[in-house]
Design an enzyme around this catalytic site. Sequence first.
Site, short mmCIF file in Angstrom:
data_model
loop_
_atom_site.label_atom_id
_atom_site.label_comp_id
_atom_site.label_asym_id
_atom_site.label_seq_id
_atom_site.Cartn_x
_atom_site.Cartn_y
_atom_site.Cartn_z
N LYS A 183 0.86 -1.19 0.00
CA LYS A 183 0.00 0.00 0.00
C LYS A 183 0.89 1.23 0.00
O LYS A 183 1.64 1.47 0.95
CB LYS A 183 -0.90 0.00 1.22
CG LYS A 183 -1.78 1.25 1.28
CD LYS A 183 -2.80 1.19 2.40
CE LYS A 183 -3.60 2.48 2.44
NZ LYS A 183 -4.59 2.48 3.51
N ARG A 193 -10.81 10.05 1.26
CA ARG A 193 -10.74 10.80 2.53
C ARG A 193 -11.83 11.86 2.58
O ARG A 193 -12.30 12.20 3.66
CB ARG A 193 -9.33 11.38 2.70
CG ARG A 193 -8.28 10.27 2.87
CD ARG A 193 -6.87 10.80 2.97
NE ARG A 193 -5.88 9.72 2.91
CZ ARG A 193 -4.58 9.90 2.75
NH1 ARG A 193 -4.10 11.12 2.65
NH2 ARG A 193 -3.77 8.86 2.70
N LYS A 205 1.08 10.11 5.75
CA LYS A 205 1.13 8.68 6.10
C LYS A 205 2.42 8.02 5.61
O LYS A 205 2.49 6.80 5.52
CB LYS A 205 -0.12 7.98 5.55
CG LYS A 205 -1.43 8.54 6.13
CD LYS A 205 -2.63 7.66 5.82
CE LYS A 205 -3.88 8.18 6.50
NZ LYS A 205 -5.05 7.30 6.31
N GLU A 221 7.44 -6.80 1.99
CA GLU A 221 6.13 -6.67 2.66
C GLU A 221 5.29 -7.93 2.44
O GLU A 221 4.66 -8.44 3.36
CB GLU A 221 5.38 -5.44 2.13
CG GLU A 221 6.04 -4.10 2.44
CD GLU A 221 5.86 -3.67 3.90
OE1 GLU A 221 5.09 -4.33 4.64
OE2 GLU A 221 6.49 -2.67 4.29
N LYS A 236 -2.11 -1.55 -3.88
CA LYS A 236 -2.98 -0.38 -3.87
C LYS A 236 -2.14 0.88 -3.96
O LYS A 236 -1.16 1.00 -3.22
CB LYS A 236 -3.76 -0.40 -2.56
CG LYS A 236 -4.59 0.81 -2.31
CD LYS A 236 -5.26 0.66 -0.98
CE LYS A 236 -6.00 1.94 -0.69
NZ LYS A 236 -6.44 2.01 0.66
N SER A 262 -10.09 5.44 -5.15
CA SER A 262 -11.01 6.57 -5.35
C SER A 262 -10.50 7.59 -6.37
O SER A 262 -11.26 8.05 -7.22
CB SER A 262 -11.26 7.26 -4.01
OG SER A 262 -10.03 7.68 -3.42
N TYR A 301 -14.78 1.03 -7.57
CA TYR A 301 -16.02 1.80 -7.47
C TYR A 301 -16.84 1.66 -8.75
O TYR A 301 -17.97 2.11 -8.82
CB TYR A 301 -15.71 3.26 -7.16
CG TYR A 301 -14.94 3.41 -5.86
CD1 TYR A 301 -15.62 3.41 -4.64
CD2 TYR A 301 -13.55 3.45 -5.84
CE1 TYR A 301 -14.92 3.48 -3.45
CE2 TYR A 301 -12.84 3.53 -4.65
CZ TYR A 301 -13.53 3.54 -3.46
OH TYR A 301 -12.84 3.59 -2.28
C1 PBG Z 1 -7.79 3.47 5.32
C2 PBG Z 1 -7.99 3.32 3.86
C3 PBG Z 1 -7.73 4.24 2.83
C4 PBG Z 1 -8.21 3.65 1.66
C5 PBG Z 1 -8.70 2.39 1.98
N1 PBG Z 1 -8.54 2.18 3.34
C6 PBG Z 1 -7.19 5.63 2.87
C7 PBG Z 1 -5.84 5.90 3.38
O1 PBG Z 1 -5.03 5.02 3.63
O2 PBG Z 1 -5.57 7.09 3.58
C8 PBG Z 1 -8.21 4.32 0.31
C9 PBG Z 1 -9.20 3.80 -0.69
C10 PBG Z 1 -9.46 4.68 -1.87
O3 PBG Z 1 -8.81 5.71 -2.11
O4 PBG Z 1 -10.36 4.31 -2.64
N2 PBG Z 1 -6.53 3.25 5.82
#
Ligand code: PBG
Length: 311
Positions: A183, A193, A205, A221, A236, A262, A301
């Site tokens: 990730k 968010r 993050k 990982e 991701k 997203s 989505y």
């Molecule tokens: C929570 C999480 C996130 C997403 C999925 N779980 C956001 C982040 O890590 O800030 C993002 C999913 C998306 O953008 O569709 N940790």
Amino acid sequence: MIRAMVEETKVTTDDLIFPLFLLEDPKGKIEVNSMPGIYRLGIDHMLKEIEECLKLGVAAFDIFPVVNEAHKDKMATKSHDSGFFYITALKEVKKRFPEACIMTDVAMDPYSSDGHDGIVDENGKILNDETLEVLGKMALTQAEAGIDIIGPSDMMDGRVGYIRDILDDNGFTETSIMSYSAKYASAFYGPFRDALDSAPKSGDKKTYQMNPANQREALIEADLDVEEGADFLMVKPALAYLDVIKLLKDNYELPIAAYNVSGEYAMVAAAAEKGWLDKTSAMNESLLSIKRAGADIILTYFAKEFAKNKQ
Ligand code: PBG
């Protein structure tokens, strides 16, 4: 005919997981500004949405809670409160649609007043080991609600093994773990968010999510996740990381999932609204490319729209 016969890759509704945003108000329905066509839904609407999707052949859902600011605190207490609206709604979904595959996210951010995936100390540092305790309680509360797949997205070290042990010790040996293995600290999570109102209040993050410059680190990982008992490995975002999807596919026997996030949805939806590209073709090509790269499962989505277009 021959073109179809020799086509190497096909996307089907069986490959897809549809992420959904749950509102506390059972009758609520609010569009996400930065994700045209995607709504935050109260449980009444969500049950209808799931019913419609099941009829279209989409049978897997990843449900995220939209938590009011008043319910948030530093320790994400509501994340493991079995009386919280999210958990009671999950139980209702599983009761109404036992055949649906339901996934949940394990990370503190939706419930955290700091907007981070872990506990933040007074110097702004994320406390890895203290966070594991919260994540363990969160995963167990979700498993008790009947969830099929637990998705740790928090990126704390050691969390997959920690959660696996807690689930097993409590008799949830059948509950799967889809680890967010690779990730990346990505700009493409912005609209998500917005949807959850969960952006970090300070900092970013980058201390726990991966550097977009690194490919080989994904192997480190993933090795840890396999050792710790993950059932699926996830990459991701998806489109900017097709090389990482291929890398994991070539190196592991476990099923590989990719999260078409997203921001990737928003880019296509916004350009389509302006008439700058054709949404259906761009959607089909995106999903096809993610599958071609090696993803067995795609969180997207576009899931419902894709299914509708297939009819
Ligand atoms: C929570 C999480 C996130 C997403 C999925 N779980 C956001 C982040 O890590 O800030 C993002 C999913 C998306 O953008 O569709 N940790």
